[in-house]
Design an enzyme around this catalytic site. Structure first.
Site, mmCIF file in Angstrom:
data_model
loop_
_atom_site.group_PDB
_atom_site.id
_atom_site.type_symbol
_atom_site.label_atom_id
_atom_site.label_comp_id
_atom_site.label_asym_id
_atom_site.label_seq_id
_atom_site.Cartn_x
_atom_site.Cartn_y
_atom_site.Cartn_z
ATOM 1 N N ASP A 24 0.765 -1.163 0.196
ATOM 2 C CA ASP A 24 0.066 0.218 -0.003
ATOM 3 C C ASP A 24 0.850 1.331 -0.016
ATOM 4 O O ASP A 24 0.608 2.382 -0.633
ATOM 5 C CB ASP A 24 -0.822 0.067 1.307
ATOM 6 N N THR A 69 -6.578 -4.818 0.792
ATOM 7 C CA THR A 69 -5.687 -5.136 1.796
ATOM 8 C C THR A 69 -6.090 -6.246 2.618
ATOM 9 O O THR A 69 -5.246 -7.090 2.934
ATOM 10 C CB THR A 69 -5.436 -3.700 2.518
#
Length: 321
Positions: A56, A126
């Site tokens: 990320d 995620t």
């Protein structure tokens, strides 16, 4: 060709390439094995597990830095407050996007850099990444996407969805308002109404909304998957709707996918049928939930069927942070 095209076309042409570079970063971090997962909810005081990985952080750095090298005056709002510097910047552009400049309306051609807001989710899904690693279930990585949405006057005008784990080389789906959808051929009819919803944030309100849709034959079956990007891809590929009757989704989750879905004849609103706004000063949460429907079903039918009590229990939409 790059310099002759309008600003918006050049921004999308760059964003397509940048999203693919970010996808490459995600795959490299995953292959390296050290995700350096942190729980953002612990530092931010939010409720529920909210993982963030090194993928990320690096992917957002790549996206923001790459776009700002080309476009100095754009406003970018990304999901991650913390990023990790990386050398993988992308200065290229997609030539197929540049060809669409001739199809664009005069209004969009005249947009200037300081008039857009770019909403970025560098790694949508995620939770699926963390679960894939924990359970050694790499099939979940199909649900990971990179999202770059471009808003003008508070509404989406272009969107990019990159799916790094689609097939072997990944897939990029993009759209500019009035210029069609590229990267897949949307399904225009289906004999079964499959509804997709959240896998990791299922709540009583979401479950109640789904039960109401089943009762009215608007949901023959329900699939629970991760990531707003992946859910809208499922709608484009034959599912009837994506329903999330909760306030947990964010603007960076929906800006890109709304632009792409709209180009395919679908529609995305909150669960009460109100437009979601994307000005730079809006609150980040989509407090009214999310309802996305395919082109071959009636969006209003889904709005009307979700019980008013559920709509009333969601927080009021605020135009400001």
């Amino acid at each position: 060709m790059f310099n002759k095209a309008s600003f918006l076309t050049r921004l999308v042409a760059s964003s397509v390439r940048v999203s693919e570079a970010a996808g490459g970063i995600i795959k490299n971090v995953m292959a390296g094995g050290d995700l350096k997962i942190v729980d953002k909810s612990e530092s931010g005081g939010g409720g529920g597990y909210d993982p963030q990985t090194e993928a990320d952080r690096r992917a957002q750095y790549c996206i923001v830095q790459s776009l700002q090298r080309h476009f100095h005056d754009i406003k970018i709002i990304g999901e991650e407050e913390d990023t990790t510097a990386c050398p993988e910047l992308e200065m290229g552009f997609n030539e197929d996007v540049l060809l669409s400049d001739r199809l664009m309306s005069n209004e969009l051609k005249e947009i200037k850099e300081n008039e857009v807001v770019v909403w970025v989710d560098p790694l949508d899904g995620t939770s699926e990444v963390a679960l894939a690693v924990k359970n050694k279930n790499l099939a979940l990585l199909e649900q990971v996407t990179v999202l770059i949405g471009i808003a003008y006057k508070g509404r989406p005008v272009a969107g990019i969805i990159h799916q790094p784990y689609h097939s072997t080389s990944g897939r990029t789906v993009w759209a500019i308002k009035g210029c069609g959808i590229h990267g897949l051929v949307p399904v225009t009819e289906s004999s079964q109404k499959i509804v997709v919803t959240t896998r990791s944030h299922l709540s009583e309100s979401v479950s109640s909304a789904l039960e109401a849709l089943k009762t009215r034959n608007l949901a023959d079956n329900v699939e629970k998957v991760g990531g707003a990007g992946y859910k809208v891809l499922k709608v484009l590929e034959g599912c009837a709707a994506y329903v999330f009757a909760s306030a947990g989704c964010k603007k960076w989750d929906t800006c890109a996918v709304e632009a792409v879905l709209d180009a395919a004849g679908g529609k995305l609103t909150d669960i009460s049928g109100r437009d979601i706004r994307y000005e730079s000063d809006v609150q980040l949460n989509n407090t009214g939930g999310v309802l996305a429907t395919a082109s071959w079903v009636k969006h209003q039918d889904y709005i009307d069927t979700i019980p008013q009590e559920i709509k009333n229990n969601l927080p009021e939409i605020s135009s400001k942070k």
